[in-house]
Design an enzyme around this catalytic site. Sequence first.
Site, mmCIF file in Angstrom:
data_model
loop_
_atom_site.group_PDB
_atom_site.id
_atom_site.type_symbol
_atom_site.label_atom_id
_atom_site.label_comp_id
_atom_site.label_asym_id
_atom_site.label_seq_id
_atom_site.Cartn_x
_atom_site.Cartn_y
_atom_site.Cartn_z
ATOM 1 C CB CYS A 1 -0.911 -0.019 1.224
ATOM 2 S SG CYS A 1 -1.836 1.514 1.482
ATOM 3 C CE1 TYR B 1 -5.337 2.618 -5.687
ATOM 4 C CE2 TYR B 1 -3.939 4.550 -5.475
ATOM 5 C CZ TYR B 1 -4.162 3.208 -5.253
ATOM 6 O OH TYR B 1 -3.218 2.451 -4.598
#
Length: 349
Positions: A55, A186
């Site tokens: 992450c 994203y």
Amino acid sequence: MGGDEILDRTGGKYVEPGGEFTRDQRYIATRITADGSSGWPVEAGRYRLAVSRACPWANRLIIVRRLLGLEDAISMAVAGPTHDKRSWTFDLDPGGRDPVLGIERLADAYFARFPGYERGITVPAIVDVPTGQVVTNDYAQMSLDLSTEWTAYHRPGAPQLYPERLRDEIDEVNAVVFADVNNGVYRCGFAGSQEAYEKAYHRLFDRLDWLTERLTGQRYLVGDTITEADVRLFTTLVRFDPVYHGHFKCNRQKLTEMPVLWAYARDLFQTPGFGDTVDFDHIKRHYYEVHRDINPTGVVPLGPDLANWLTPHGREQLGGRPFGDGTPPQPAPPAERVDPEHTPLRDAD
């Protein structure tokens, strides 16, 4: 994923057909403070930082913790690179259970404080070890607080990552980098329509062009030393070619085809505390295996070649002092080192 991907616990779905990706930014805003006014006082050994090396938002906390030398004050639990719709799991640990918290899933810490918690079970998160309760998953504030609230436990020579005189400029840069780059990749990858994708794509590369101009004449984003702003940009750039270029369709250029940003990223990668926190295997496995609505087969690409991360970057010519008046961090504790098969750093030994 983490502070970025909020797990859809009804089906592990990330793309909303026909629309733009909108991030749920409702995090647990509890803070750990030096004066204890929040009810959660700074205390060495009390808290455990839960992360996944996959992450980017958790990677920030790993870097900041390393640079400031907080390893002894705040322990670290490392979840595996993949998760299901329920939660991150500690499947890297013997018996699939975190040895300090005694839990198999990070969700257990969330539910210990908030029974029936309905939002995303995200990393990074800080857990109170005595009670087993999550304290916060507000990743942006967490890293700032490591710099400002945990000063009593900083190592000698720790850098000033969020110096008071530069905070306004750091905050301004962070805001646009978050909107257009950290979150921008994203918005490309999880776009549910051609129109939403193209809008996000242009916004991302316009900002990367802006960053190229900014970094052409200066070594770091704000001032002449590494700051929080560099940490936040780095964790997106280091994932760009392995993941975002192909998987998220951010493919105007690879990072390696953007000379200024590529040199800047290599400069940071080769700085102690940055590249030695990056696990490319975990990064690729997470994105390609978990996002099945984007990559239904779950096949993980073998490339790109990583050896070029260690090539000379030439950024020293711009001046700057990576750690200011401070010093580089010591090597990571053995138990926290990245598997040498997952990083090109092994070639530098």
